[in-house]
Motif scaffolding. Structure first.
Motif, PDB file in Angstrom:
ATOM      1  N   VAL A   1       1.902  -0.028  -8.415  1.00  0.00           N
ATOM      2  CA  VAL A   1       0.702  -0.482  -9.130  1.00  0.00           C
ATOM      3  C   VAL A   1      -0.350  -0.855  -8.093  1.00  0.00           C
ATOM      4  N   SER A   2      -0.944   0.168  -7.513  1.00  0.00           N
ATOM      5  CA  SER A   2      -1.885  -0.033  -6.410  1.00  0.00           C
ATOM      6  C   SER A   2      -2.814   1.173  -6.317  1.00  0.00           C
TER       7      SER A   2
ATOM      8  N   ASN B   1      -0.855  -5.020  -7.606  1.00  0.00           N
ATOM      9  CA  ASN B   1      -1.067  -5.961  -8.704  1.00  0.00           C
ATOM     10  C   ASN B   1       0.317  -6.334  -9.217  1.00  0.00           C
ATOM     11  N   THR B   2       0.757  -7.566  -8.960  1.00  0.00           N
ATOM     12  CA  THR B   2       2.106  -7.971  -9.339  1.00  0.00           C
ATOM     13  C   THR B   2       2.218  -8.306 -10.822  1.00  0.00           C
TER      14      THR B   2
ATOM     15  N   ALA C   1      -2.052 -10.859  -6.528  1.00  0.00           N
ATOM     16  CA  ALA C   1      -2.130  -9.672  -5.674  1.00  0.00           C
ATOM     17  C   ALA C   1      -1.229  -9.902  -4.471  1.00  0.00           C
ATOM     18  N   ALA C   2      -0.568  -8.845  -4.013  1.00  0.00           N
ATOM     19  CA  ALA C   2       0.354  -8.996  -2.887  1.00  0.00           C
ATOM     20  C   ALA C   2       0.400  -7.714  -2.072  1.00  0.00           C
ATOM     21  N   ILE C   3       0.780  -7.873  -0.812  1.00  0.00           N
ATOM     22  CA  ILE C   3       1.106  -6.703  -0.001  1.00  0.00           C
ATOM     23  C   ILE C   3       2.387  -6.094  -0.574  1.00  0.00           C
ATOM     24  N   SER C   4       2.442  -4.794  -0.659  1.00  0.00           N
ATOM     25  CA  SER C   4       3.629  -4.125  -1.179  1.00  0.00           C
ATOM     26  C   SER C   4       4.882  -4.563  -0.431  1.00  0.00           C
TER      27      SER C   4
ATOM     28  N   THR D   1      -4.946   2.999 -11.456  1.00  0.00           N
ATOM     29  CA  THR D   1      -3.556   2.775 -11.096  1.00  0.00           C
ATOM     30  C   THR D   1      -3.273   1.339 -10.654  1.00  0.00           C
ATOM     31  N   THR D   2      -4.302   0.592 -10.280  1.00  0.00           N
ATOM     32  CA  THR D   2      -4.102  -0.810  -9.908  1.00  0.00           C
ATOM     33  C   THR D   2      -4.158  -1.723 -11.129  1.00  0.00           C
TER      34      THR D   2
END
Length: 366
Positions: free
Chosen positions: A233-234, A327-328, A315-318, A9-10
């Protein structure tokens, strides 16, 4: 070759050297025994929602379990035992039980992944855990090669923990759950869910309403898989809520959320003539109580905001929930891990707490 970026899922991770898909429940034990007899590294894959594999992939055999089947057995006490094969979608199983008028899983709606993975993590949300309904698992043991039914009481189930996660190797073939014939839910055990339902803690509501409310809450946090929501997406929650001693919890700021994991001490009856001897003494109880903290609160108070990313990282914090790392677009697994390490470092420096990852890490270190 098949890449984990297509299976998780990521959407990150390199390729698997060997890849096998199994759809027949009767064939799965034989496939696993053949894989184990080769002596090569192996990995069992379900829905790919709780797995993060490194960019170099996996130099071994991946068995993707896609077995299907749900069977219901009626019991005499207005309950049923539901057997679900490991490859069933967990959320689809919850939907099935709600449609069938069976209570017990409604608060676990929207959790991604497969049925076979559910006891490994002892999945839980909104005041419910799999352990509340789990009867047993059908398990194929790696060390002995034997297939057996293992009762839930023998699985050492705890907060996101089980005997399998502690090192008992093998594959879950199916699970058995005991559910109630009822259109009303189990007592609501989580304040946020109770508020969303406009009810009180401990109340019961129609199971359909509870499932729908949980799905709305999860979606508001980016915790329901959706092609239209980039925050989904995480791996979902990347860190578990830390469990600390009561003494340590008392050292944190007063507004830090915390939940006692120990039962309330029983009242002690003391004869009147002895009561004065207790004046000034601390109350009796366990030497060190256990308290669960909020990982999201710790992350936010450590200065990491929603949407935060390291310079140049994909990559980022939601943007909806600080517990998820997303995953942006086109991120590498190492970028996810790098951000996770940064979060750990900040929380450790600020509060002295080491956050533990919830997903299984393969080829990556934090």
């Amino acid at each position: 070759m098949t890449a984990f970026s297509e299976l998780t899922t990521t959407r990150v991770g390199g390729e698997a050297r060997e890849f096998i898909e199994v759809t027949d429940p009767e064939a799965l034990p034989g496939v696993m025994l053949d894989v184990w007899s080769s002596g090569e590294p192996w990995l069992v894959l379900g829905g790919g929602s709780n797995l993060l594999v490194g960019d170099d992939g996996f130099d071994g055999t991946v068995v993707r379990v896609l077995t299907k089947g749900i069977r219901q057995t009626d019991a005499a006490d207005d309950t049923v035992v539901l057997r679900a094969e490991a490859g069933e979608s967990w959320d689809a199983l919850v939907a099935h039980t709600v449609e069938a008028g069976l209570a017990g899983l409604e608060a676990l709606a929207g959790i991604p992944g497969s049925v076979g993975a559910s006891p490994i993590q002892n999945i839980g949300a909104y005041g419910a855990e799999l352990s509340h309904t789990l009867v047993s698992i059908d398990f194929l043991d790696y060390l002995t090669g034997e297939r057996s039914s293992i009762l839930a009481a023998e699985l050492d189930l705890g907060y996101r923990m089980s005997a399998m996660k502690k090192g008992r190797q093998g594959v879950v073939l199916a699970v058995e759950l005991r559910l109630k014939r009822s259109e009303l839910s189990e007592p609501i055990g989580y304040a946020q869910l109770a508020s969303a339902l406009g009810t009180e803690l401990g109340d019961r509501r129609p199971i359909r309403e509870v499932r729908e409310a949980v799905l709305r809450l999860r979606a508001s946090k980016g915790m329901v898989l959706s092609d239209s929501d980039p925050d989904s997406v995480s791996t979902g929650s990347f860190f578990t809520n830390p469990i600390v001693t009561g003494g340590f919890a008392a050292s944190l700021p007063a507004d830090a959320p915390r939940w006692s994991l120990d039962p309330e001490p029983e009242d002690t009856i003391v004869p009147l003539e002895q009561a004065q001897l207790l004046d000034g003494l601390p109350p009796a109880g366990p030497a060190e109580s256990r308290v669960k903290l909020s990982a999201a609160w710790l992350i936010e108070r450590a200065g990491i905001r929603r949407g935060f990313s390291l310079p140049g990282s994909r990559a980022a914090i939601s943007s909806k929930h600080t517990l998820a790392i997303v995953n942006t677009g086109g991120a590498r697994a190492e970028e996810i891990a790098e951000l996770a390490r940064f979060v750990q470092t900040r929380v450790l420096a600020e509060f002295g707490v080491v956050l533990q990852p919830e997903p299984v890490l393969v080829g990556l270190e934090l």
